[in-house]
Design a protein around this motif. Structure first.
Motif, short mmCIF file in Angstrom:
data_model
loop_
_atom_site.label_atom_id
_atom_site.label_comp_id
_atom_site.label_asym_id
_atom_site.label_seq_id
_atom_site.Cartn_x
_atom_site.Cartn_y
_atom_site.Cartn_z
N ALA A 19 32.96 37.81 38.72
CA ALA A 19 34.06 38.82 39.29
C ALA A 19 35.52 38.15 39.44
O ALA A 19 36.38 38.76 39.51
CB ALA A 19 33.62 39.59 40.49
N GLY A 20 35.45 36.74 40.06
CA GLY A 20 36.61 36.11 40.51
C GLY A 20 37.34 35.89 39.11
O GLY A 20 38.65 36.19 39.09
N MET A 21 36.69 35.67 37.95
CA MET A 21 37.40 35.30 36.87
C MET A 21 38.01 36.49 36.17
O MET A 21 39.22 36.58 35.59
CB MET A 21 36.39 34.58 35.77
N ALA A 22 37.32 37.60 36.03
CA ALA A 22 37.78 38.85 35.63
C ALA A 22 38.84 39.48 36.27
O ALA A 22 39.97 39.74 35.76
CB ALA A 22 36.54 40.02 35.69
N ASN A 23 38.90 39.36 37.77
CA ASN A 23 40.20 39.77 38.28
C ASN A 23 41.18 38.89 38.24
O ASN A 23 42.53 39.38 37.89
CB ASN A 23 39.76 40.06 39.82
N ALA A 24 40.91 37.61 38.17
CA ALA A 24 41.81 36.77 37.67
C ALA A 24 42.61 37.01 36.36
O ALA A 24 43.79 36.80 36.23
CB ALA A 24 41.62 35.32 37.78
N TYR A 25 41.89 37.35 35.37
CA TYR A 25 42.65 37.52 33.98
C TYR A 25 43.27 38.92 34.22
O TYR A 25 44.42 38.87 33.42
CB TYR A 25 41.20 37.98 32.93
N GLU A 26 42.77 39.82 34.88
CA GLU A 26 43.58 41.06 34.92
C GLU A 26 44.98 40.90 35.71
O GLU A 26 45.66 41.80 35.33
CB GLU A 26 42.65 42.22 35.81
N ALA A 27 44.84 40.06 36.76
CA ALA A 27 46.06 39.81 37.38
C ALA A 27 46.96 39.06 36.48
O ALA A 27 48.16 39.58 36.48
CB ALA A 27 45.89 38.85 38.47
N GLY A 28 46.57 38.16 35.59
CA GLY A 28 47.48 37.66 34.67
C GLY A 28 48.00 38.60 33.56
O GLY A 28 49.15 38.36 33.35
N ALA A 29 47.26 39.39 33.24
CA ALA A 29 47.79 40.44 32.26
C ALA A 29 48.71 41.28 32.98
O ALA A 29 49.68 41.94 32.12
CB ALA A 29 46.24 41.23 31.61
N ALA A 30 48.58 41.60 34.00
CA ALA A 30 49.48 42.57 34.76
C ALA A 30 50.92 41.61 35.28
O ALA A 30 51.42 42.43 35.81
CB ALA A 30 48.83 43.07 35.98
N GLY A 31 50.73 40.38 35.24
CA GLY A 31 52.04 39.62 35.53
C GLY A 31 51.95 39.34 37.07
O GLY A 31 53.17 39.04 37.59
N LEU A 32 51.06 39.55 37.64
CA LEU A 32 50.73 39.51 39.17
C LEU A 32 50.52 37.85 39.29
O LEU A 32 49.83 37.33 38.44
CB LEU A 32 49.54 40.19 39.65
N PRO A 33 51.06 37.35 40.62
CA PRO A 33 50.49 35.95 40.96
C PRO A 33 49.10 35.73 41.47
O PRO A 33 48.67 34.51 41.21
CB PRO A 33 51.59 35.54 42.17
N CYS A 34 48.41 36.85 41.73
CA CYS A 34 47.14 36.41 42.26
C CYS A 34 46.25 37.72 42.01
O CYS A 34 46.94 38.76 42.17
CB CYS A 34 46.92 35.87 43.60
N ALA A 35 44.88 37.72 42.08
CA ALA A 35 44.21 38.76 42.17
C ALA A 35 43.42 38.96 43.72
O ALA A 35 43.23 37.94 44.18
CB ALA A 35 42.86 38.59 41.31
N VAL A 36 43.42 39.98 44.09
CA VAL A 36 42.77 40.28 45.35
C VAL A 36 41.58 41.29 45.10
O VAL A 36 41.74 42.34 44.63
CB VAL A 36 43.83 41.08 46.34
N PHE A 37 40.26 40.90 45.75
CA PHE A 37 39.19 41.80 45.44
C PHE A 37 38.23 41.54 46.72
O PHE A 37 38.08 40.64 47.27
CB PHE A 37 38.63 41.39 44.05
N ARG A 38 37.18 42.41 46.64
CA ARG A 38 35.96 41.91 47.63
C ARG A 38 35.11 41.16 46.77
O ARG A 38 34.82 41.23 45.86
CB ARG A 38 35.17 43.50 48.07
#
Length: 285
Positions: free
Chosen positions: A105-124
């Motif tokens: 989940a951490g990796m998937a959210n980190a990739y999605e954040a990168g794709a969106a141009g965001l600096p980080c991913a926030v998730f449960r």
């Protein structure tokens, strides 16, 4: 815009020593041919990113190419551990490597954040888990609206991402059928993306519009490499070579046998060799 070129040129034109690089594919469409080409070209000091490092990363680590790996599972799927990765981590052979471990989940959210141009991913996530104690890149953040404490990880932004897919059209658009995994996000998160494909078709006009398509402007280079995901499978083209994964466990267990196998099956071969590897595995589809 995507350009069509040989796999050798696509790799040499887009990968550099010291790059942060993702070779992504989930269960199928693992870009093995691209990884082997990178091994032949002898790149060094790479940060290798992959949600499920399997035997392609075992091979790259065993050849001394990796400085660091960022991952969420290290193993030979359905078989056991990655012996060359373990030798590097525990014994520093052929070189010591850094490790950064996440959950899927951490990796998937980190990739999605990168794709969106965001600096980080926030998730449960990571609740009750010990990964945060060994990975300083796992942080906690408090939601400003609810007060809930959430996990945060840095966005993944590779210098280059490599994936394998079934088809490209002549305009350079890429189609992926079957399990998608994180390939699309890994491409969109990267500065450059290289795609190897089974074949080139005139157009996708006769296919369902909801099939995953990466438009040509997201891709730097496309190389036609039939069989290029062996020993993983390509949905609709060939099945998984289970025997190869079982054999790898024995090959990788011995340093000398590993080097001999790499010389015969990677260093002295080319991308053209992959088509023959899957002939007995091809499906009727």
């Amino acid at each position: 815009m995507a350009v069509f070129e040989s796999l050798s040129d696509a790799v040499s034109n887009n990968l550099n020593d010291g790059d942060t690089v993702a070779f992504e594919g989930f269960t199928h469409l693992i870009p093995t041919a691209a990884a082997h080409e990178a091994i032949r070209q002898g790149f060094r000091d790479l940060t290798l990113i992959r949600m499920t490092p399997d035997i392609v990363y075992d091979q790259m680590i065993g050849m001394g190419m990796a400085r660091k790996i960022v991952f969420s599972y290290v193993g030979n799927p359905g078989v056991g551990l990655l012996r060359r990765a373990r030798d590097a981590i525990e014994n520093g052979f052929p070189r010591k490597i850094e490790i950064e471990e996440h959950s899927h989940a951490g990796m998937a959210n980190a990739y999605e954040a990168g794709a969106a141009g965001l600096p980080c991913a926030v998730f449960r996530g990571y609740r009750g888990a010990g990964l945060a104690t060994v990975n300083p890149n796992i942080k906690s953040i408090t939601c400003p609206f609810t007060g809930e404490v959430l996990a945060a990880v840095p966005a993944i932004r590779p210098d280059v991402t490599f994936i394998h897919a079934q088809k490209a059209d002549r305009k350079g658009n890429v189609l992926v059928e079957g399990i998608i995994g994180i390939q699309k996000e890994a491409v969109l998160a990267a500065k450059r993306a290289v795609v190897s494909v089974e074949e080139v078709v005139d157009s996708f006009d006769d296919l369902h519009p909801n099939l995953t398509v990466l438009p040509s402007w997201t891709i730097a280079a496309i190389a036609v490499v039939p069989g290029g995901s062996h020993p993983s499978y390509a949905h609709g083209y060939y099945i998984r070579d289970n025997a190869a994964y079982l054999e790898w466990d024995e090959i990788a267990a011995d340093r000398d046998r590993f080097q001999d196998w790499m010389r015969k099956n990677v260093l002295e071969k080319s991308a053209d060799d992959f088509a023959a590897r899957v002939e007995h595995l091809r499906t009727a589809a």
